[in-house]
Scaffold this active site. Structure first.
Site, PDB file in Angstrom:
ATOM      1  N   ASP A  25       0.799  -1.350   0.116  1.00 15.87           N
ATOM      2  CA  ASP A  25      -0.004   0.014  -0.184  1.00 15.87           C
ATOM      3  C   ASP A  25       0.748   1.347   0.065  1.00 15.87           C
ATOM      4  O   ASP A  25       1.844   1.032   0.519  1.00 15.87           O
ATOM      5  CB  ASP A  25      -0.769  -0.225   1.069  1.00 15.87           C
ATOM      6  CG  ASP A  25      -2.183   0.875   1.111  1.00 15.87           C
ATOM      7  OD1 ASP A  25      -2.418   1.482   0.132  1.00 15.87           O
ATOM      8  OD2 ASP A  25      -2.725   1.368   2.081  1.00 15.87           O
ATOM      9  N   HIS A  42       2.207   3.213  -8.902  1.00 18.04           N
ATOM     10  CA  HIS A  42       2.196   2.022  -9.333  1.00 18.04           C
ATOM     11  C   HIS A  42       3.505   1.611 -10.117  1.00 18.04           C
ATOM     12  O   HIS A  42       4.099   0.168  -9.728  1.00 18.04           O
ATOM     13  CB  HIS A  42       0.967   1.710  -9.859  1.00 18.04           C
ATOM     14  CG  HIS A  42      -0.258   2.017  -9.354  1.00 18.04           C
ATOM     15  ND1 HIS A  42      -0.412   1.404  -7.933  1.00 18.04           N
ATOM     16  CD2 HIS A  42      -1.322   2.730  -9.684  1.00 18.04           C
ATOM     17  CE1 HIS A  42      -1.558   2.174  -7.401  1.00 18.04           C
ATOM     18  NE2 HIS A  42      -2.209   2.749  -8.653  1.00 18.04           N
ATOM     19  N   LEU A 136      11.199 -20.331  -4.688  1.00 20.80           N
ATOM     20  CA  LEU A 136      10.201 -19.553  -4.103  1.00 20.80           C
ATOM     21  C   LEU A 136       8.810 -19.714  -4.834  1.00 20.80           C
ATOM     22  O   LEU A 136       8.620 -19.645  -5.867  1.00 20.80           O
ATOM     23  CB  LEU A 136      10.611 -18.069  -4.108  1.00 20.80           C
ATOM     24  CG  LEU A 136       9.460 -17.133  -3.736  1.00 20.80           C
ATOM     25  CD1 LEU A 136       9.375 -16.970  -2.461  1.00 20.80           C
ATOM     26  CD2 LEU A 136       9.753 -15.620  -4.226  1.00 20.80           C
TER      27      LEU A 136
HETATM   28  C1  FPP Z   1      -1.991   0.384  -3.429  1.00 16.11           C
HETATM   29  O1  FPP Z   1      -1.545   1.264  -3.189  1.00 16.11           O
HETATM   30  C2  FPP Z   1      -1.373  -0.547  -4.565  1.00 16.11           C
HETATM   31  C3  FPP Z   1      -2.154  -1.335  -5.792  1.00 16.11           C
HETATM   32  C4  FPP Z   1      -3.540  -1.363  -5.623  1.00 16.11           C
HETATM   33  C5  FPP Z   1      -1.222  -2.007  -6.522  1.00 16.11           C
HETATM   34  C6  FPP Z   1      -0.219  -2.661  -6.177  1.00 16.11           C
HETATM   35  C7  FPP Z   1       0.540  -3.093  -7.382  1.00 16.11           C
HETATM   36  C8  FPP Z   1       1.861  -3.059  -7.739  1.00 16.11           C
HETATM   37  C9  FPP Z   1       2.848  -2.510  -6.860  1.00 16.11           C
HETATM   38  C10 FPP Z   1       2.195  -3.818  -8.981  1.00 16.11           C
HETATM   39  C11 FPP Z   1       2.845  -5.208  -9.066  1.00 16.11           C
HETATM   40  C12 FPP Z   1       2.679  -5.923  -9.902  1.00 16.11           C
HETATM   41  C13 FPP Z   1       2.567  -7.232 -10.064  1.00 16.11           C
HETATM   42  C14 FPP Z   1       2.470  -8.010 -11.317  1.00 16.11           C
HETATM   43  C15 FPP Z   1       2.725  -7.876  -8.941  1.00 16.11           C
HETATM   44  P1  FPP Z   1      -2.448   2.624  -3.435  1.00 16.11           P
HETATM   45  O2  FPP Z   1      -2.830   2.758  -4.709  1.00 16.11           O
HETATM   46  O3  FPP Z   1      -3.793   2.304  -2.593  1.00 16.11           O
HETATM   47  O4  FPP Z   1      -1.790   3.518  -2.434  1.00 16.11           O
HETATM   48  P2  FPP Z   1      -2.550   4.782  -1.758  1.00 16.11           P
HETATM   49  O5  FPP Z   1      -3.132   4.340  -0.448  1.00 16.11           O
HETATM   50  O6  FPP Z   1      -1.505   5.727  -1.297  1.00 16.11           O
HETATM   51  O7  FPP Z   1      -3.654   5.607  -2.520  1.00 16.11           O
END
Ligand code: FPP
Length: 257
Positions: A25, A42, A136
């Site tokens: 997050d 992201h 893994l």
């Molecule tokens: C939450 O942060 C994150 C996500 C919903 C997406 C996470 C995905 C990745 C890191 C890409 C990984 C890729 C693969 C293929 C595994 P948020 O957007 O809720 O952040 P915020 O709380 O600051 O708004």
């Protein structure tokens, strides 16, 4: 004088989690702080994901489960959802060879039928290419929700009851364990959530019953090897009691000297 001896082998085995699960997050806030669009967060998050996967490989951790997209994330602005989908496709495409080389077996949990044919194809190809790998076990949760997982298990059990393969009196926690996602792996030892929120957000709610919960304010794009190491050190200091007393779990071996 009485001294306490610690069995080093047992200690080492218990110090490292077998199964780590992560809520990644804070991507959006990371981008906002830099006046960048949320999607840039992201993209930056993918770098952390890569680093943590590599660390798990190096440390010989058995399984890593990542929450990449929840059942509730569809409610985000359409543009963000579609750019996340594109990111999943491009990340799987660019990472699959390296994951395979590192002997990583990739699996997916969640309701995959909701995704585009293109993403479903990438998911199948990734699973297929890495299916014989023995290192893994990397599980990517997409369109996953813990309540959905439990509901699916209920449906499967009821089907077995209706076909006569099971009876209602067979239902207990062990049986349900055999029907939820990740049944083939040890239950999660360590849950990590970055980004400062202290909640589970419908992730693996059945499987987390005895998991150690670690929360950090660090935003996911800033969560790298050093931060992961801090979380693992914290875990190593935990005494896992599973309902028993401290003395029952780690009987002190004492000796007069
Ligand atoms: C939450 O942060 C994150 C996500 C919903 C997406 C996470 C995905 C990745 C890191 C890409 C990984 C890729 C693969 C293929 C595994 P948020 O957007 O809720 O952040 P915020 O709380 O600051 O708004």
């Amino acid at each position: 004088m009485t001294v306490t001896l610690i069995n080093n082998k047992d200690q080492e085995e218990n110090d490292q989690p077998k199964h780590v699960v992560v809520v990644m997050d804070g991507n959006g806030r990371w981008a906002k702080k830099r006046m960048m669009p949320r999607t840039a967060g992201h993209h930056a998050g993918v770098k952390s994901t890569r680093e943590i996967v590599e660390d798990c490989v190096k440390r010989k951790i058995q399984a890593l489960t990542l929450f990449a997209f929840s059942s509730e994330n569809w409610q985000r602005p359409e543009q963000e959802v579609s750019s996340l989908m594109e990111l999943f496709v491009s990340t799987l495409q660019s990472e699959v060879k390296s994951l395979d080389k590192q002997n990583v077996r990739v699996r997916f949990i969640g309701e995959l039928s909701a995704f585009s044919k293109k993403l479903q194809k990438k998911i199948s190809e990734t699973k297929e290419l890495t299916k014989n790998n023995t290192g893994l076990q990397l599980n990517i949760a997409v369109n996953y929700g813990g309540r959905w997982d439990i509901a699916e298990a209920c449906k499967a059990i009821i089907n077995k009851i209706q076909s006569g393969e099971l009876q209602t009196c067979d239902i207990n926690a062990e049986l349900i364990n055999e029907y939820v996602c990740l049944k083939q792996l040890p239950e999660p030892d360590l849950f990590i959530r970055t980004g400062g929120e202290m909640r589970i957000s419908n992730f693996l709610i059945w499987q987390l019953a005895y998991t150690e919960l670690y929360f950090t304010d660090v935003l996911w794009p800033d969560f790298k090897s050093e931060e992961f190491s801090t979380a693992l050190d914290w875990y190593a200091g935990r005494q896992r009691r599973f309902g028993k007393t401290g003395e029952q779990v780690k009987p002190a071996q004492t000796q007069q000297v």
